[in-house]
Design an enzyme around this catalytic site. Sequence first.
Site, mmCIF file in Angstrom:
data_model
loop_
_atom_site.group_PDB
_atom_site.id
_atom_site.type_symbol
_atom_site.label_atom_id
_atom_site.label_comp_id
_atom_site.label_asym_id
_atom_site.label_seq_id
_atom_site.Cartn_x
_atom_site.Cartn_y
_atom_site.Cartn_z
ATOM 1 N N THR A 169 36.558 28.806 49.124
ATOM 2 C CA THR A 169 35.305 28.783 49.870
ATOM 3 C C THR A 169 34.459 27.674 49.256
ATOM 4 O O THR A 169 34.161 27.704 48.055
ATOM 5 C CB THR A 169 34.576 30.126 49.773
ATOM 6 O OG1 THR A 169 35.425 31.163 50.269
ATOM 7 C CG2 THR A 169 33.299 30.106 50.601
ATOM 8 N N TYR B 182 36.935 35.639 44.689
ATOM 9 C CA TYR B 182 37.008 36.963 45.311
ATOM 10 C C TYR B 182 38.279 37.053 46.145
ATOM 11 O O TYR B 182 38.980 36.050 46.356
ATOM 12 C CB TYR B 182 35.761 37.267 46.146
ATOM 13 C CG TYR B 182 35.526 36.369 47.336
ATOM 14 C CD1 TYR B 182 35.897 36.756 48.618
ATOM 15 C CD2 TYR B 182 34.913 35.123 47.190
ATOM 16 C CE1 TYR B 182 35.668 35.938 49.720
ATOM 17 C CE2 TYR B 182 34.681 34.304 48.276
ATOM 18 C CZ TYR B 182 35.071 34.724 49.539
ATOM 19 O OH TYR B 182 34.848 33.892 50.627
ATOM 20 N N THR C 288 43.237 34.854 48.511
ATOM 21 C CA THR C 288 42.353 34.434 47.420
ATOM 22 C C THR C 288 41.267 33.512 47.957
ATOM 23 O O THR C 288 41.475 32.787 48.935
ATOM 24 C CB THR C 288 43.124 33.685 46.324
ATOM 25 O OG1 THR C 288 43.602 32.433 46.842
ATOM 26 C CG2 THR C 288 44.309 34.496 45.822
ATOM 27 N N GLU C 289 40.127 33.551 47.305
ATOM 28 C CA GLU C 289 39.025 32.620 47.606
ATOM 29 C C GLU C 289 38.389 32.203 46.287
ATOM 30 O O GLU C 289 37.807 33.032 45.580
ATOM 31 C CB GLU C 289 37.972 33.267 48.514
ATOM 32 C CG GLU C 289 38.455 33.638 49.902
ATOM 33 C CD GLU C 289 38.597 32.442 50.838
ATOM 34 O OE1 GLU C 289 38.242 31.316 50.424
ATOM 35 O OE2 GLU C 289 39.058 32.648 51.975
ATOM 36 N N VAL C 290 38.534 30.937 45.939
ATOM 37 C CA VAL C 290 37.929 30.404 44.729
ATOM 38 C C VAL C 290 36.872 29.375 45.127
ATOM 39 O O VAL C 290 36.953 28.796 46.216
ATOM 40 C CB VAL C 290 39.007 29.788 43.797
ATOM 41 C CG1 VAL C 290 39.610 28.540 44.397
ATOM 42 C CG2 VAL C 290 38.449 29.512 42.413
#
Length: 308
Positions: free
Chosen positions: A176, A206, A274-276
């Site tokens: 993100t 998240y 996944t979102e980093v």
Amino acid sequence: MTALLAPYPIGTSGQPWGESEKAAWLARQSWQRSYETDVLDAIERLRSRFDVSEYGRLNYVPASYPLLAIRSRDWRDDLPTMLVTGGVHGYETSGVHGALRFAEQHAADYSGQANILIAPCVSPWAYERIQRWNPHAIDPNRSFRADSPAGESAALLALIAPLHGRILMHIDLHETTDTDETEFRLALAARDGVAFEPGEIPDGFYLVDDTENPQPAFQHAVLAAVAKVTHIEPADAKDEIIGSPVVAPGVIRYPLVKLGLCAGISGARYTTTTEVYPDSPRATPEQCVAAQVAAVRAAVDYALANAV
């Protein structure tokens, strides 16, 4: 992010794009990095240890992009299969490089325990242009369904079709970014002829669980591993992350299949996205890649330990 943003420079307010607007958007896209150098060359170096196959080809003027998958050389039908996907949104860099690094450094560790299948860069045209959509202004990560309008999505669906229901774990690697708010959501609202509603970009890692198949212990195991590498995003003042209710620290849920998301394609028991946040002042690009690798390893390890 609450600052007012200028209207998107393409289209008429309240009117969905037609072909002329899509052509104007496409004309704004420019080549910025090399899929061949960054991805294909990296995969080539793995051919001595893994089976590499072309599962599709995207013919976009002026280039043709082979879609490559990496799989365990000692593939056995009696072993559980683990699916890793990256670069569904081509601009989300650490997903691509995290998948490649996992392949290079860790995939062979599971020889004799699991079949590993990796599609590291699902959207190569978008990777080269640091873009979310394909050249037809279609988001591949809303297009994983029968008769998909996105060639990227259709090719990946065809790759895993023979394995549907036999995949134990699928982890889809995303980011993100600040440009989600300043470019891509603005473009989406303009394309669809709807009002843009400003949001906030979370500063931290998240996960997105599946509303229809929640696996809270699996999500927790992945986050515990990632927390050793980078920070986990807390809930905001509304107890949300990116507008969705937080169901556990660092976890939100979407109906993956209904939304046409990549993580919903396999019928796997264990799924996550996944979102980093690569734009964080608290994380480096290296940490973002390392966080993706940590997430994949934890996901595979948990699935193996809980396969029965």
